[in-house]
Write a protein that holds these residues in place. Sequence first.
Motif, PDB file in Angstrom:
ATOM      1  N   ALA A   1       6.610   0.536  -4.684  1.00  0.00           N
ATOM      2  CA  ALA A   1       6.943  -0.534  -4.057  1.00  0.00           C
ATOM      3  C   ALA A   1       5.439  -1.201  -4.045  1.00  0.00           C
ATOM      4  CB  ALA A   1       7.656  -0.584  -2.720  1.00  0.00           C
ATOM      5  N   ARG A   2       5.430  -2.555  -3.799  1.00  0.00           N
ATOM      6  CA  ARG A   2       4.451  -3.459  -3.839  1.00  0.00           C
ATOM      7  C   ARG A   2       4.570  -4.664  -2.505  1.00  0.00           C
ATOM      8  NH1 ARG A   2       2.645  -9.277  -5.357  1.00  0.00           N
ATOM      9  NH2 ARG A   2       0.468  -9.253  -5.207  1.00  0.00           N
ATOM     10  N   TYR A   3       4.076  -4.644  -1.597  1.00  0.00           N
ATOM     11  CA  TYR A   3       4.529  -5.394  -0.567  1.00  0.00           C
ATOM     12  C   TYR A   3       3.432  -6.053   0.313  1.00  0.00           C
ATOM     13  CZ  TYR A   3       3.765  -1.017   1.689  1.00  0.00           C
ATOM     14  OH  TYR A   3       2.947   0.089   2.099  1.00  0.00           O
ATOM     15  N   LYS A   4       3.640  -7.106   1.091  1.00  0.00           N
ATOM     16  CA  LYS A   4       2.783  -7.930   1.734  1.00  0.00           C
ATOM     17  C   LYS A   4       1.361  -8.226   1.004  1.00  0.00           C
ATOM     18  CE  LYS A   4       4.011  -6.063   6.265  1.00  0.00           C
ATOM     19  NZ  LYS A   4       3.583  -5.211   7.458  1.00  0.00           N
ATOM     20  N   ARG A   5       1.630  -8.493  -0.424  1.00  0.00           N
ATOM     21  CA  ARG A   5       0.720  -8.796  -1.473  1.00  0.00           C
ATOM     22  C   ARG A   5      -0.301  -7.737  -1.643  1.00  0.00           C
ATOM     23  NH1 ARG A   5      -1.998 -14.478  -1.107  1.00  0.00           N
ATOM     24  NH2 ARG A   5      -2.531 -13.689   1.013  1.00  0.00           N
TER      25      ARG A   5
ATOM     26  N   ASP B   1       2.900   1.378  -2.489  1.00  0.00           N
ATOM     27  CA  ASP B   1       3.406   2.642  -2.293  1.00  0.00           C
ATOM     28  C   ASP B   1       3.372   3.229  -3.856  1.00  0.00           C
ATOM     29  OD1 ASP B   1       3.497   2.174   0.125  1.00  0.00           O
ATOM     30  OD2 ASP B   1       5.798   2.108   0.508  1.00  0.00           O
TER      31      ASP B   1
ATOM     32  N   ASN C   1       5.252  -5.399 -10.637  1.00  0.00           N
ATOM     33  CA  ASN C   1       5.623  -4.844  -9.413  1.00  0.00           C
ATOM     34  C   ASN C   1       7.092  -4.145  -9.261  1.00  0.00           C
ATOM     35  OD1 ASN C   1       7.188  -6.982  -9.395  1.00  0.00           O
ATOM     36  ND2 ASN C   1       6.211  -8.179  -7.584  1.00  0.00           N
TER      37      ASN C   1
END
Length: 233
Positions: A14-18, A22, A45
């Motif tokens: 995962a790619r999150y909050k820019r 993970d 992503n």
Amino acid sequence: MDFPSPLAHGTLTARYKRFFADVTLDDGREIVAHCPNPGAMLGLNTPGLGAWVSASSDPKRKLAHTLELVEVDGGLVGINTLHPNRLVAEALAADAIPELTGYDTHRREVRYGTNSRVDFLLTHPDRPACWLEIKNCHLRRTGTLAEFPDCVAARSAKHLRELEAMVAAGDRAVALFVVQRMDCDRFAACADLDPAFARGLDQAAEAGVEVLVYACDIAVDGVRIARRLPWSR
């Protein structure tokens, strides 16, 4: 630009909050890596993509790993937006960008415009100064076309206007797009995602700002600026 130590391979979860990614490494470890990319990362992503991360031994870092490359359609794509300036610095020192040779000094982060710092100011006593802005490009949606930006880029549009002002003052100004992938053979501004930037790039070119596009050779041990791509207006 060589990576200082071997990269580790894994799978993007995962790619999150820019700025977070993970990644499950091939040895089974699950890590949270710094994602040095504020853009949308369209197509880069997706969970399940192969990922390559670097590791730092700096105890002051909150995250020891950095996401550097992802694997898309059998090729590598550089997602670290800090690298283009380093790549250009190396290329300038080696005279690897023919359009930007012949300058005595390559100064970085020089103040200009309105609360801005130009990426490079190239100078020579017998030539007008050259104000050089670097933009990272990694978006490919159709065929072999590289596009910029992958989201609204108001700051980049501001830089174009500031480059125009340098040309109006009698200097040279260049917008250099560094394409961190090897599967593209031309470049265009992404008018549907940011029409204001696309218009601004056309306007800047008409005002005398030079637009250069260079693609990279990318491997797990390093990245280098390799060849010029045409700009499709």
